[in-house]
Design an enzyme around this catalytic site. Structure first.
Site, PDB file in Angstrom:
ATOM      1  N   HIS A 176     -42.414 -57.909  61.924  1.00 19.35           N
ATOM      2  CA  HIS A 176     -42.311 -57.082  60.980  1.00 19.35           C
ATOM      3  C   HIS A 176     -40.542 -56.446  61.138  1.00 19.35           C
ATOM      4  O   HIS A 176     -39.993 -56.661  62.143  1.00 19.35           O
ATOM      5  CB  HIS A 176     -43.098 -55.719  61.578  1.00 19.35           C
ATOM      6  N   GLU A 228     -39.310 -53.962  61.282  1.00 19.29           N
ATOM      7  CA  GLU A 228     -38.841 -52.726  62.217  1.00 19.29           C
ATOM      8  C   GLU A 228     -38.834 -53.553  63.822  1.00 19.29           C
ATOM      9  O   GLU A 228     -38.417 -52.851  64.598  1.00 19.29           O
ATOM     10  CB  GLU A 228     -40.018 -51.668  62.470  1.00 19.29           C
ATOM     11  N   GLY A 239     -41.197 -47.854  53.579  1.00 20.16           N
ATOM     12  CA  GLY A 239     -41.240 -46.222  53.774  1.00 20.16           C
ATOM     13  C   GLY A 239     -40.058 -45.555  52.936  1.00 20.16           C
ATOM     14  O   GLY A 239     -39.804 -44.367  53.218  1.00 20.16           O
TER      15      GLY A 239
HETATM   16  P1  PGA Z   1     -45.000 -48.485  53.888  1.00 20.12           P
HETATM   17  O1  PGA Z   1     -44.707 -49.601  55.082  1.00 20.12           O
HETATM   18  O2  PGA Z   1     -46.009 -48.736  53.245  1.00 20.12           O
HETATM   19  O3  PGA Z   1     -44.728 -47.005  54.580  1.00 20.12           O
HETATM   20  O4  PGA Z   1     -43.621 -48.543  52.931  1.00 20.12           O
HETATM   21  C1  PGA Z   1     -45.097 -50.973  54.747  1.00 20.12           C
HETATM   22  C2  PGA Z   1     -44.813 -51.721  56.423  1.00 20.12           C
HETATM   23  O5  PGA Z   1     -43.902 -51.340  56.768  1.00 20.12           O
HETATM   24  O6  PGA Z   1     -45.730 -52.593  56.432  1.00 20.12           O
END
Ligand code: PGA
Length: 250
Positions: A98, A100, A174
């Protein structure tokens, strides 16, 4: 032989959720019992909730996954969770690579690849995330960046395993922003071509999920794009009602 992948709609709770949040899993499971989904449905809660979520989901259409794992099977890695531990809690899938994790923890394609191998060893089905930054898109490099991530993050051992790829543009996560449907289609077709070149016919059966600000209001049009085989949903997966709105859009 048909290569149409079974779609997968997976919810990524990220670092959200306490025991009380599991009521959402119960609601989801009950709703899918009365009206089955056209996709496989998974919830990926934080590690602390995997075992309880798996217990609630047992016997239902809801599958449970983890959000990351360590590449090593065991050892002196304070705070980390091994793929085997996630599987031991009753999960069947795991999100890996991911953005992140890639940006926040400096995870390289090589590390993501090692984690995918760990997931396979543990019998988990990996959901491997890729996606370009806004700078990369503006520089016209979205497709080449994503193709390179797909190539380097996927080990050869996947050729006979069930897995999916999630295309998540970093700038769409996000943020409420999404690429145009044409932009999504372009990247998904490029990922499909990469998978076919790498894994042959089996590459045609890999679901390619779209992720990044998917909500009930935009899910139907995104899920209808060619080579979009489901969604990876963050914020809108926290409430069963919203997540069901996405699932029912298929
Ligand atoms: P989001 O996140 O739907 O809140 O944009 C998606 C993700 O990071 O998997």
């Amino acid at each position: 032989m048909s290569h149409t992948p079974t779609p997968l709609i997976a919810g990524n709770w990220k670092m959200n959720g306490l025991g009380a949040s599991l009521a959402e899993v119960t609601t989801l499971a009950e709703s899918l019992k009365s009206e089955p989904a056209k996709a496989r449905v998974a919830i990926c809660p934080p590690a602390t909730l995997i075992e309880r979520a798996a217990r609630i989901a047992r016997g239902s259409a809801v599958e449970v996954g983890g959000q990351d794992c360590r590449a090593e099977a065991a050892g002196a890695y304070t705070g980390d969770v091994a793929a085997e531990m996630i599987a031991d809690c009753g999960a069947g899938l795991v999100i890996l690579g991911h953005s992140e994790r890639r940006s926040g923890y400096g995870e390289s394609d090589a590390l993501v690849c090692a984690k995918v191998q760990a997931a396979i060893r543990a019998g988990l089905e990996p959901i491997v995330c890729v996606g370009e930054t806004l700078e990369e898109r503006r520089a016209g490099r979205a497709v080449s960046v994503v193709q390179s991530q797909v190539t380097l993050s996927l080990p050869d051992d996947l050729h006979d395993k069930r897995f999916s790829v999630a295309y998540e543009p970093v700038w769409a996560i996000g943020s409420g922003l999404t690429p145009s449907l044409a932009e999504i289609g372009e990247v998904h077709q490029a990922i499909r071509a990469t998978l076919l070149a790498r894994f042959g016919d089996a590459g045609g059966a890999v679901p390619i999920l779209y992720g990044g600000s998917v909500k009930p209001a935009n899910a139907a049009e995104i899920l209808a794009v060619q080579d979009v085989g489901g969604a990876l949903v963050g914020g809108a997966s926290l409430k069963a009602a919203d997540f069901l709105g996405i699932i029912r859009a298929l």
